[in-house]
Design a protein around this motif. Structure first.
Motif, PDB file in Angstrom:
ATOM      1  N   PHE A  17       1.047  -0.984  -0.136  1.00 60.72           N
ATOM      2  CA  PHE A  17      -0.113  -0.115   0.012  1.00 60.72           C
ATOM      3  C   PHE A  17       1.031   1.334   0.155  1.00 60.72           C
ATOM      4  O   PHE A  17       0.443   2.314  -0.811  1.00 60.72           O
ATOM      5  CB  PHE A  17      -0.906   0.023   1.262  1.00 60.72           C
ATOM      6  CG  PHE A  17      -1.916  -0.959   1.092  1.00 60.72           C
ATOM      7  CD1 PHE A  17      -2.977  -0.938   0.227  1.00 60.72           C
ATOM      8  CD2 PHE A  17      -1.978  -2.261   1.933  1.00 60.72           C
ATOM      9  CE1 PHE A  17      -3.968  -2.021  -0.036  1.00 60.72           C
ATOM     10  CE2 PHE A  17      -2.974  -3.102   2.011  1.00 60.72           C
ATOM     11  CZ  PHE A  17      -3.863  -3.157   0.801  1.00 60.72           C
ATOM     12  N   ARG A  18       1.953   1.356   0.677  1.00 59.21           N
ATOM     13  CA  ARG A  18       2.994   2.299   0.829  1.00 59.21           C
ATOM     14  C   ARG A  18       3.514   2.546  -0.659  1.00 59.21           C
ATOM     15  O   ARG A  18       3.772   3.538  -1.302  1.00 59.21           O
ATOM     16  CB  ARG A  18       4.157   2.115   1.898  1.00 59.21           C
ATOM     17  CG  ARG A  18       5.010   3.314   1.823  1.00 59.21           C
ATOM     18  CD  ARG A  18       4.221   4.514   2.260  1.00 59.21           C
ATOM     19  NE  ARG A  18       3.964   4.546   3.574  1.00 59.21           N
ATOM     20  CZ  ARG A  18       3.215   5.859   3.905  1.00 59.21           C
ATOM     21  NH1 ARG A  18       2.967   6.746   3.320  1.00 59.21           N
ATOM     22  NH2 ARG A  18       2.828   5.558   5.234  1.00 59.21           N
ATOM     23  N   ARG A  19       3.874   1.507  -1.504  1.00 58.05           N
ATOM     24  CA  ARG A  19       4.270   1.357  -2.806  1.00 58.05           C
ATOM     25  C   ARG A  19       3.313   2.117  -3.722  1.00 58.05           C
ATOM     26  O   ARG A  19       3.635   2.634  -4.598  1.00 58.05           O
ATOM     27  CB  ARG A  19       4.681   0.103  -3.140  1.00 58.05           C
ATOM     28  CG  ARG A  19       5.952  -0.409  -2.475  1.00 58.05           C
ATOM     29  CD  ARG A  19       6.205  -2.077  -2.830  1.00 58.05           C
ATOM     30  NE  ARG A  19       7.367  -2.135  -2.003  1.00 58.05           N
ATOM     31  CZ  ARG A  19       8.543  -2.786  -2.639  1.00 58.05           C
ATOM     32  NH1 ARG A  19       8.689  -2.370  -3.672  1.00 58.05           N
ATOM     33  NH2 ARG A  19       9.332  -3.211  -1.553  1.00 58.05           N
ATOM     34  N   LEU A  20       2.139   1.763  -3.549  1.00 58.52           N
ATOM     35  CA  LEU A  20       0.913   2.434  -4.559  1.00 58.52           C
ATOM     36  C   LEU A  20       0.826   3.939  -4.252  1.00 58.52           C
ATOM     37  O   LEU A  20       0.543   4.585  -4.892  1.00 58.52           O
ATOM     38  CB  LEU A  20      -0.407   1.488  -3.885  1.00 58.52           C
ATOM     39  CG  LEU A  20      -0.587   0.339  -4.868  1.00 58.52           C
ATOM     40  CD1 LEU A  20      -1.855  -0.467  -4.266  1.00 58.52           C
ATOM     41  CD2 LEU A  20      -0.534   0.163  -6.263  1.00 58.52           C
ATOM     42  N   TYR A  21       1.087   4.225  -2.803  1.00 58.17           N
ATOM     43  CA  TYR A  21       1.053   5.543  -2.475  1.00 58.17           C
ATOM     44  C   TYR A  21       2.222   6.407  -3.114  1.00 58.17           C
ATOM     45  O   TYR A  21       2.090   7.570  -3.532  1.00 58.17           O
ATOM     46  CB  TYR A  21       0.876   5.858  -0.997  1.00 58.17           C
ATOM     47  CG  TYR A  21       0.899   7.320  -0.586  1.00 58.17           C
ATOM     48  CD1 TYR A  21       0.063   8.058  -0.982  1.00 58.17           C
ATOM     49  CD2 TYR A  21       1.752   7.798   0.486  1.00 58.17           C
ATOM     50  CE1 TYR A  21      -0.402   9.468  -0.500  1.00 58.17           C
ATOM     51  CE2 TYR A  21       1.675   9.169   0.983  1.00 58.17           C
ATOM     52  CZ  TYR A  21       0.648   9.948   0.409  1.00 58.17           C
ATOM     53  OH  TYR A  21       0.787  11.395   0.730  1.00 58.17           O
ATOM     54  N   ILE A  22       3.352   5.686  -3.088  1.00 60.83           N
ATOM     55  CA  ILE A  22       4.485   6.358  -3.895  1.00 60.83           C
ATOM     56  C   ILE A  22       4.049   6.506  -5.322  1.00 60.83           C
ATOM     57  O   ILE A  22       4.425   7.550  -5.744  1.00 60.83           O
ATOM     58  CB  ILE A  22       5.506   5.488  -3.534  1.00 60.83           C
ATOM     59  CG1 ILE A  22       6.314   5.466  -2.277  1.00 60.83           C
ATOM     60  CG2 ILE A  22       6.909   5.806  -4.526  1.00 60.83           C
ATOM     61  CD1 ILE A  22       7.258   4.397  -2.000  1.00 60.83           C
ATOM     62  N   ASP A  23       3.531   5.510  -6.013  1.00 65.08           N
ATOM     63  CA  ASP A  23       3.209   5.796  -7.435  1.00 65.08           C
ATOM     64  C   ASP A  23       2.194   6.965  -7.348  1.00 65.08           C
ATOM     65  O   ASP A  23       2.068   7.887  -8.503  1.00 65.08           O
ATOM     66  CB  ASP A  23       2.271   4.517  -7.913  1.00 65.08           C
ATOM     67  CG  ASP A  23       3.479   3.326  -8.083  1.00 65.08           C
ATOM     68  OD1 ASP A  23       4.776   3.759  -8.425  1.00 65.08           O
ATOM     69  OD2 ASP A  23       3.164   2.277  -8.159  1.00 65.08           O
ATOM     70  N   ILE A  24       1.404   6.934  -6.539  1.00 63.40           N
ATOM     71  CA  ILE A  24       0.252   8.195  -6.428  1.00 63.40           C
ATOM     72  C   ILE A  24       1.130   9.575  -6.489  1.00 63.40           C
ATOM     73  O   ILE A  24       0.638  10.499  -7.126  1.00 63.40           O
ATOM     74  CB  ILE A  24      -0.748   8.172  -5.348  1.00 63.40           C
ATOM     75  CG1 ILE A  24      -1.759   6.868  -5.703  1.00 63.40           C
ATOM     76  CG2 ILE A  24      -1.605   9.337  -5.466  1.00 63.40           C
ATOM     77  CD1 ILE A  24      -2.579   6.426  -4.464  1.00 63.40           C
ATOM     78  N   LEU A  25       2.095   9.661  -5.522  1.00 66.47           N
ATOM     79  CA  LEU A  25       2.773  11.046  -5.359  1.00 66.47           C
ATOM     80  C   LEU A  25       3.572  11.355  -6.640  1.00 66.47           C
ATOM     81  O   LEU A  25       3.619  12.331  -7.131  1.00 66.47           O
ATOM     82  CB  LEU A  25       3.762  10.697  -4.299  1.00 66.47           C
ATOM     83  CG  LEU A  25       3.278  10.905  -2.902  1.00 66.47           C
ATOM     84  CD1 LEU A  25       4.417  10.173  -1.805  1.00 66.47           C
ATOM     85  CD2 LEU A  25       2.632  12.151  -2.558  1.00 66.47           C
ATOM     86  N   LEU A  26       4.129  10.031  -7.234  1.00 64.81           N
ATOM     87  CA  LEU A  26       4.982  10.584  -8.723  1.00 64.81           C
ATOM     88  C   LEU A  26       3.937  11.119  -9.645  1.00 64.81           C
ATOM     89  O   LEU A  26       4.200  11.804 -10.496  1.00 64.81           O
ATOM     90  CB  LEU A  26       5.639   9.132  -8.902  1.00 64.81           C
ATOM     91  CG  LEU A  26       6.663   8.647  -8.031  1.00 64.81           C
ATOM     92  CD1 LEU A  26       6.998   7.228  -8.454  1.00 64.81           C
ATOM     93  CD2 LEU A  26       8.006   9.589  -8.107  1.00 64.81           C
ATOM     94  N   LEU A  27       2.660  10.368  -9.739  1.00 64.49           N
ATOM     95  CA  LEU A  27       1.979  10.800 -10.665  1.00 64.49           C
ATOM     96  C   LEU A  27       1.531  12.357 -10.421  1.00 64.49           C
ATOM     97  O   LEU A  27       1.357  13.119 -11.505  1.00 64.49           O
ATOM     98  CB  LEU A  27       0.675   9.855 -10.749  1.00 64.49           C
ATOM     99  CG  LEU A  27       0.691   8.519 -11.241  1.00 64.49           C
ATOM    100  CD1 LEU A  27      -0.636   7.636 -10.787  1.00 64.49           C
ATOM    101  CD2 LEU A  27       0.870   8.358 -12.775  1.00 64.49           C
ATOM    102  N   CYS A  28       1.062  12.648  -9.354  1.00 61.10           N
ATOM    103  CA  CYS A  28       0.733  14.115  -8.967  1.00 61.10           C
ATOM    104  C   CYS A  28       2.101  14.915  -9.423  1.00 61.10           C
ATOM    105  O   CYS A  28       1.788  15.888  -9.963  1.00 61.10           O
ATOM    106  CB  CYS A  28       0.270  14.146  -7.458  1.00 61.10           C
ATOM    107  SG  CYS A  28      -1.088  13.272  -7.164  1.00 61.10           S
ATOM    108  N   LEU A  29       3.219  14.523  -9.188  1.00 59.17           N
ATOM    109  CA  LEU A  29       4.234  15.248  -9.385  1.00 59.17           C
ATOM    110  C   LEU A  29       4.613  15.488 -10.845  1.00 59.17           C
ATOM    111  O   LEU A  29       4.904  16.550 -11.626  1.00 59.17           O
ATOM    112  CB  LEU A  29       5.528  14.836  -8.626  1.00 59.17           C
ATOM    113  CG  LEU A  29       5.672  14.796  -7.066  1.00 59.17           C
ATOM    114  CD1 LEU A  29       6.929  13.959  -6.753  1.00 59.17           C
ATOM    115  CD2 LEU A  29       5.741  16.352  -6.743  1.00 59.17           C
ATOM    116  N   ILE A  30       4.406  14.396 -11.453  1.00 58.36           N
ATOM    117  CA  ILE A  30       4.422  14.652 -13.096  1.00 58.36           C
ATOM    118  C   ILE A  30       3.461  15.639 -13.542  1.00 58.36           C
ATOM    119  O   ILE A  30       3.760  16.304 -14.543  1.00 58.36           O
ATOM    120  CB  ILE A  30       4.311  13.140 -13.810  1.00 58.36           C
ATOM    121  CG1 ILE A  30       5.473  12.171 -13.459  1.00 58.36           C
ATOM    122  CG2 ILE A  30       4.151  13.319 -15.088  1.00 58.36           C
ATOM    123  CD1 ILE A  30       5.131  10.903 -13.974  1.00 58.36           C
TER     124      ILE A  30
END
Length: 489
Positions: free
Chosen positions: A274-287
């Motif tokens: 779940f933390r890894r999925l959250y990391i993906d969400i953060l990266l998407l928002c930053l992109i």
């Protein structure tokens, strides 16, 4: 016709959208500046406007600072999540999404800006030279290349390097970054005003967009392309962070490593799914934050330069003064030289002030709030009307709408500076954290181009594509770059 009843649903939807369009004023979409301004002048400092299925409250310059800085009553996080259709993500992250994004942008980008500009300058130099070549060919053939599309690719590559590292730069990965940026722009409502469905049946539009972006585009684009490598890099970076063998200056210089280091459990356990999925969400928002809006604002600056050629001479003289030599004797720009480009900085600030932003960042009331002559109920959008702030005659005088590109250099106010009279980047603790990088990238685009060519407009003027949303929509026109006989770079 057999099964003709299946057409009933689409017909009803189209009919309802047509009826809604006929029964609601179009002024808030076609001439929002005048519509909102006239209503505020007639009815007071706070008005209510029904738009896209919501009752929004608009305030003038009198209450702008209060609304943007009193987060206890007017929540930035709830407002941004709601207006950007990100409530499910906010719920999953227990409301920490925007605060986490702020922290990682500050620590991973803003605090490293000198190093970052040094790394990304060659990309802008390369792509500016290539684009001027394409533009020269376009003058001969009549097929003019898109400056927006070209430099969106440059900023996408910059984003890849800063977030993931140089090894991620491939043609397919760049395509996915641009697809993600476009998808997130669509998800957060940047193109909603162009859609009849988005304007008048907003809930259906939101559901459709969520399915399209979150269930199709991102899983089959970003996650399929980046997912396996990001997963491996999370494991690799966690081992590096846990070992403590590297000095800070020797650690990987990308935001993904910083995020992994922050979330590495102290007990040595592996970062969970779940933390890894959250990391993906953060990266998407930053992109999304890094690519789309920065490219749009760079185009506003170039289009304004094209219609204001009298500014080019002083800007080129400034460019000659701030250029530095690297260890090989080649001319280049650094973060220090960009800071010295005060005239361009002032021009950018003035473009952002007067490009016609109608409404500012949204806030969401956390309780019933008395404001002016009304009580705004809990759970409603509130936002300042930006033009009443940026064109306030009490601050800017009788000529508040007159463009004065170099006035901010005289007043020592930088483009990144926020204040009660300049809310382009918001105000208070949630002012845009990435504005330092954005302004530096815009300067790199503009200086790299005017060093080689003179911007003009094929039509002699440009149009505003979406008067209600100039922040995320570039101007409409054909930008032409005429190469200089003796380029500065």
């Amino acid at each position: 016709m057999e099964h003709s009843y299946l057409l009933a649903g689409p017909v009803i939807l189209v009919a309802y959208a047509w009826y809604a369009r006929r029964s609601r004023p179009e002024d808030i979409f076609s001439r929002p500046r005048e519509a909102y301004g006239e209503a505020l002048a007639a009815y007071g400092p706070v008005i209510g406007v029904r738009r896209k299925g919501n009752l929004e409250y608009i305030v003038n310059q009198e209450y702008a600072r209060y609304v943007l800085t009193c987060d206890r009553l007017f929540s930035f996080e709830q407002g941004s999540a709601a207006i950007m259709n990100l409530q499910p993500i906010m719920a999953l992250t227990e409301g920490t999404l925007f605060r986490d994004l702020q922290d990682f942008v500050r620590d991973g980008i803003v605090n490293r800006i000198d190093e970052i500009v040094y790394r990304i300058w060659p990309l802008f130099q390369r792509d500016a030279k290539a684009f001027v070549g394409l533009a020269a060919e376009g003058i001969k053939t009549g097929k003019h290349p898109s400056c927006f599309d070209h430099f969106k690719g440059t900023i996408a590559e910059t984003t890849l390097i800063l977030l993931f590292g140089q090894e991620y730069v491939t043609e397919r990965n760049l395509e996915v970054v641009e697809e993600v940026s476009n998808g997130m722009a669509e998800l957060t409502g940047q193109y909603q005003n162009f859609s009849l469905l988005g304007r008048y049946i907003p809930m259906l539009w939101i559901v459709y967009t969520w399915i399209k972006v979150m269930l199709i585009s991102i899983p089959f684009g970003f996650l399929r392309t980046y997912g396996p490598k990001v997963w491996k890099d999370i494991d690799r970076y966690q081992k590096i962070a846990s070992s403590g063998n590297l000095a800070p200056e020797d650690e990987p210089r990308n935001v993904l490593y910083l995020i992994v280091k922050t979330y590495t459990p102290p007990n040595g356990k592996r970062i969970g799914i779940f933390r890894r999925l959250y990391i993906d969400i953060l990266l998407l928002c930053l992109i999304f934050a890094a690519v789309h809006t920065t490219t749009v604002v760079s185009q506003w600056v170039l289009y304004q330069l094209a219609v204001r050629p009298e500014y080019l001479g002083p800007l080129r003289e400034e460019l000659s003064r701030v250029l530095e030599e690297d260890e090989t004797g080649s001319l280049r720009l650094t973060a220090a030289s960009l800071r010295e480009a005060r005239l361009l900085d002032s021009f950018i600030r003035e473009v952002m002030r007067l490009k016609g932003d109608t409404i500012s960042t949204m806030r969401f009331t956390t309780c019933d709030v008395p404001l002016g002559n009304v009580i705004i109920p809990k759970g409603h959008f509130v936002t300042p009307m930006s033009t009443t702030v940026h064109e306030n005659p009490d601050i800017f005088g009788e000529q508040s709408r007159e463009f004065n590109g170099f006035q901010w250099a005289e007043q020592n106010k930088e483009a990144v500076m926020t204040g009660p009279a300049h809310i382009v980047f918001g105000l208070g603790r949630f002012a845009c954290p990435g504005r330092v990088l954005a302004i530096n990238e815009i300067k790199l685009i503009v200086l790299s181009l005017i060093a080689r060519a003179t911007p003009t407009l094929l039509e002699g003027k440009f149009e505003v594509a979406d008067p209600l949303n100039t922040v995320t929509q570039p101007p409409k026109g054909t930008l032409v770059l005429e190469p200089l006989e003796k380029p500065y770079l």
